[in-house]
Design an enzyme around this catalytic site. Structure first.
Site, short mmCIF file in Angstrom:
data_model
loop_
_atom_site.label_atom_id
_atom_site.label_comp_id
_atom_site.label_asym_id
_atom_site.label_seq_id
_atom_site.Cartn_x
_atom_site.Cartn_y
_atom_site.Cartn_z
N ASN A 9 50.65 51.90 45.97
CA ASN A 9 49.76 52.99 46.39
C ASN A 9 49.68 52.90 47.92
O ASN A 9 49.00 52.03 48.45
CB ASN A 9 48.37 52.80 45.75
N LYS A 11 48.36 54.92 49.93
CA LYS A 11 47.13 55.51 50.50
C LYS A 11 47.51 56.38 51.70
O LYS A 11 48.55 57.01 51.69
CB LYS A 11 46.12 54.40 50.85
N HIS A 95 40.94 57.09 41.65
CA HIS A 95 40.90 55.88 42.49
C HIS A 95 39.50 55.73 43.08
O HIS A 95 38.86 56.72 43.45
CB HIS A 95 41.95 55.97 43.59
N GLU A 97 38.47 54.95 45.89
CA GLU A 97 38.28 55.57 47.22
C GLU A 97 38.01 57.06 47.09
O GLU A 97 37.26 57.64 47.88
CB GLU A 97 39.50 55.27 48.11
N GLU A 164 40.70 48.35 38.50
CA GLU A 164 40.59 47.94 39.90
C GLU A 164 39.13 47.65 40.24
O GLU A 164 38.37 48.58 40.54
CB GLU A 164 41.11 49.06 40.81
N GLY A 170 41.43 45.80 48.89
CA GLY A 170 41.60 45.69 50.33
C GLY A 170 40.73 44.62 50.97
O GLY A 170 40.60 44.57 52.19
N SER A 209 43.91 43.64 45.90
CA SER A 209 44.45 42.51 46.66
C SER A 209 45.55 41.75 45.93
O SER A 209 45.61 40.53 46.00
CB SER A 209 43.31 41.57 47.10
P1 PGA Z 1 44.82 46.69 47.71
O1 PGA Z 1 44.60 48.14 47.09
O2 PGA Z 1 46.05 46.11 47.02
O3 PGA Z 1 45.06 46.92 49.18
O4 PGA Z 1 43.61 45.91 47.43
C1 PGA Z 1 44.79 48.39 45.72
C2 PGA Z 1 44.42 49.82 45.40
O5 PGA Z 1 43.45 50.32 45.97
O6 PGA Z 1 45.10 50.48 44.58
#
Ligand code: PGA
Length: 246
Positions: A9, A11, A95, A97, A164, A170, A209
């Site tokens: 992803n 983003k 997601h 976010e 998630e 992140g 992460s």
């Molecule tokens: P990350 O993001 O691996 O940077 O923690 C995962 C995601 O949001 O899909």
């Protein structure tokens, strides 16, 4: 046996030249990975050019979002038909976010998932609790609600679930493999309640992460079938290592 599913992803990252550089390095590294579904989800601006490069390879294309109407006066939005038209196989929906910054609710997640499936796209449906919800002991309630509402009226065909935990995205804080397995097993149980035997086929990804270092242990857990990878998917070498975790 469920086939592993590993998705990047990206983003809101990468220009066209950065994406080309990534693909030049990444595609040769994973060309022989026949035993795993590999997916890249670049931003909308790159879908077409990345999609062109992925034709004839073992890597599939996903969008990061979609709107639930087919066409019309919805400035700034993109429909499932449009995504399908330029070669997307999947779309990420719900997601955290998008829930946090863009007002996505369980209801819009459900509408989007419905529209995407009708439009012939596979759906990567994201669910997960915040830190506050986990600390209040509400993790399972949140997962039950997000999955139940998000999947309302849908069969399981074409859907991949991504668990998630918001506090792990992140932040460098991965859920322990025990925490991941506990939630994954709970999610599979929920799917079993509503969709019976389909639960054994359902693929449940872990996200938050994920790195080349922690993926092998996560993938050893019986209910972890893959990963949705943000930060560590931006570099070809690290994402290739994740794809080739075995
Ligand atoms: P990350 O993001 O691996 O940077 O923690 C995962 C995601 O949001 O899909």
């Amino acid at each position: 046996m469920r086939r592993p599913f590993i998705s990047a992803n990206w983003k809101m990252n990468k220009t066209l030249s950065e994406a080309v550089e990534f693909l030049d390095a990444f595609l040769p590294l994973v060309g022989d990975s026949g035993d795993v579904d590999i997916v890249l989800a670049p931003p909308f601006t790159l879908l077409r050019s990345v999609g062109e490069r992925l034709k004839g390879t073992n890597v599939m294309l996903s969008a990061q979002n979609v709107f639930y109407e087919e066409k019309g006066a919805y400035t700034g939005e993109v429909s499932p038909v449009m995504l399908k038209d330029i070669g997307c196989s999947f779309v990420i929906i719900g997601h955290s976010e998008r829930r946090q910054y863009f007002g996505e609710t369980d209801d819009t997640v459900n509408k989007k998932a419905n529209a995407a499936l009708r439009g012939g796209l596979g759906v990567i449906l994201c669910i997960g609790e915040t830190k506050k919800e986990r600390e209040a002991g509400r993790t399972f309630d949140v997962l039950r609600r997000q999955l139940g509402e998000g999947m309302r009226g849908l069969s399981f065909e074409g859907i991949v679930i991504a668990y998630e935990p918001v506090w792990a995205i992140g932040t460098g804080l991965t859920a322990t493999t025990e925490q991941a397995e506990e939630s994954h097993a709970f999610i599979r149980g929920l799917i079993r309640e509503n969709h019976g035997g389909k639960a054994e086929e359902a693929r449940i990804l872990y996200g938050g992460s994920v790195t080349p270092e922690n993926i092998p242990a996560l993938m050893q857990r019986p209910d972890v079938d893959g990963a949705l990878v943000g930060g560590a998917s931006l570099k070809a070498e690290s994402f290739a290592k994740i794809v080739k975790y075995r």
